[in-house]
Design a protein around this motif. Structure first.
Motif, mmCIF file in Angstrom:
data_model
loop_
_atom_site.group_PDB
_atom_site.id
_atom_site.type_symbol
_atom_site.label_atom_id
_atom_site.label_comp_id
_atom_site.label_asym_id
_atom_site.label_seq_id
_atom_site.Cartn_x
_atom_site.Cartn_y
_atom_site.Cartn_z
ATOM 1 N N ILE A 42 0.842 -1.203 0.000
ATOM 2 C CA ILE A 42 0.000 0.000 0.000
ATOM 3 C C ILE A 42 0.875 1.249 0.000
ATOM 4 C CG2 ILE A 42 -1.663 1.319 1.352
ATOM 5 C CD1 ILE A 42 -2.874 -1.365 2.224
ATOM 6 N N LEU A 43 1.941 1.245 0.780
ATOM 7 C CA LEU A 43 2.853 2.384 0.827
ATOM 8 C C LEU A 43 3.517 2.596 -0.535
ATOM 9 C CD1 LEU A 43 4.190 4.520 2.632
ATOM 10 C CD2 LEU A 43 5.995 2.861 3.052
ATOM 11 N N ILE B 3 1.667 6.767 -6.845
ATOM 12 C CA ILE B 3 0.611 7.699 -7.279
ATOM 13 C C ILE B 3 1.038 9.140 -7.044
ATOM 14 C CG2 ILE B 3 -1.737 8.479 -6.768
ATOM 15 C CD1 ILE B 3 -2.469 5.534 -6.310
ATOM 16 N N VAL B 4 1.651 9.406 -5.892
ATOM 17 C CA VAL B 4 2.113 10.765 -5.596
ATOM 18 C C VAL B 4 3.174 11.198 -6.603
ATOM 19 C CG1 VAL B 4 3.405 12.131 -3.910
ATOM 20 C CG2 VAL B 4 1.506 10.715 -3.153
ATOM 21 N N LEU C 252 2.887 14.263 -9.221
ATOM 22 C CA LEU C 252 3.923 15.295 -9.185
ATOM 23 C C LEU C 252 4.552 15.472 -10.562
ATOM 24 C CD1 LEU C 252 5.407 17.203 -7.257
ATOM 25 C CD2 LEU C 252 7.087 15.412 -6.914
ATOM 26 N N GLY C 253 4.785 14.378 -11.263
ATOM 27 C CA GLY C 253 5.328 14.464 -12.616
ATOM 28 C C GLY C 253 4.383 15.180 -13.566
ATOM 29 N N LEU C 254 3.086 14.902 -13.458
ATOM 30 C CA LEU C 254 2.113 15.607 -14.302
ATOM 31 C C LEU C 254 2.075 17.090 -13.975
ATOM 32 C CD1 LEU C 254 -0.811 13.030 -14.286
ATOM 33 C CD2 LEU C 254 0.771 13.520 -16.145
ATOM 34 N N PHE C 255 2.168 17.443 -12.687
ATOM 35 C CA PHE C 255 2.147 18.836 -12.276
ATOM 36 C C PHE C 255 3.367 19.575 -12.806
ATOM 37 C CE2 PHE C 255 3.224 22.119 -9.099
ATOM 38 C CZ PHE C 255 2.116 22.925 -9.268
ATOM 39 N N VAL C 256 4.536 18.928 -12.753
ATOM 40 C CA VAL C 256 5.762 19.553 -13.253
ATOM 41 C C VAL C 256 5.660 19.787 -14.755
ATOM 42 C CG1 VAL C 256 8.226 19.149 -13.628
ATOM 43 C CG2 VAL C 256 7.225 18.722 -11.396
#
Length: 54
Positions: A6-7, A13-14, A18-22
């Motif tokens: 799960i971790l 996912i994070v 983050l890659g999409l946001f960058v």
């Protein structure tokens, strides 16, 4: 062991988000540069031709 999976999924996912946001920030940065260049060119053309309507 399931907690580790799960971790790993949450970290993945994070990192994906983050890659999409960058990538979005890079696109907006280039768009901003293009808008600034177009504005400078328009200002230079207006000042060179002598059209001061302000």
């Amino acid at each position: 062991m399931p907690a580790l999976f799960i971790l790993i999924i949450v970290v993945g996912i994070v990192l994906l988000l983050l890659g999409l946001f960058v990538e979005a920030v890079k696109f907006l940065l280039w768009l901003g540069i293009v808008i600034v260049v177009v504005g400078i060119i328009a200002w230079l053309l207006r000042s060179i031709t002598g059209r001061n309507r302000a």
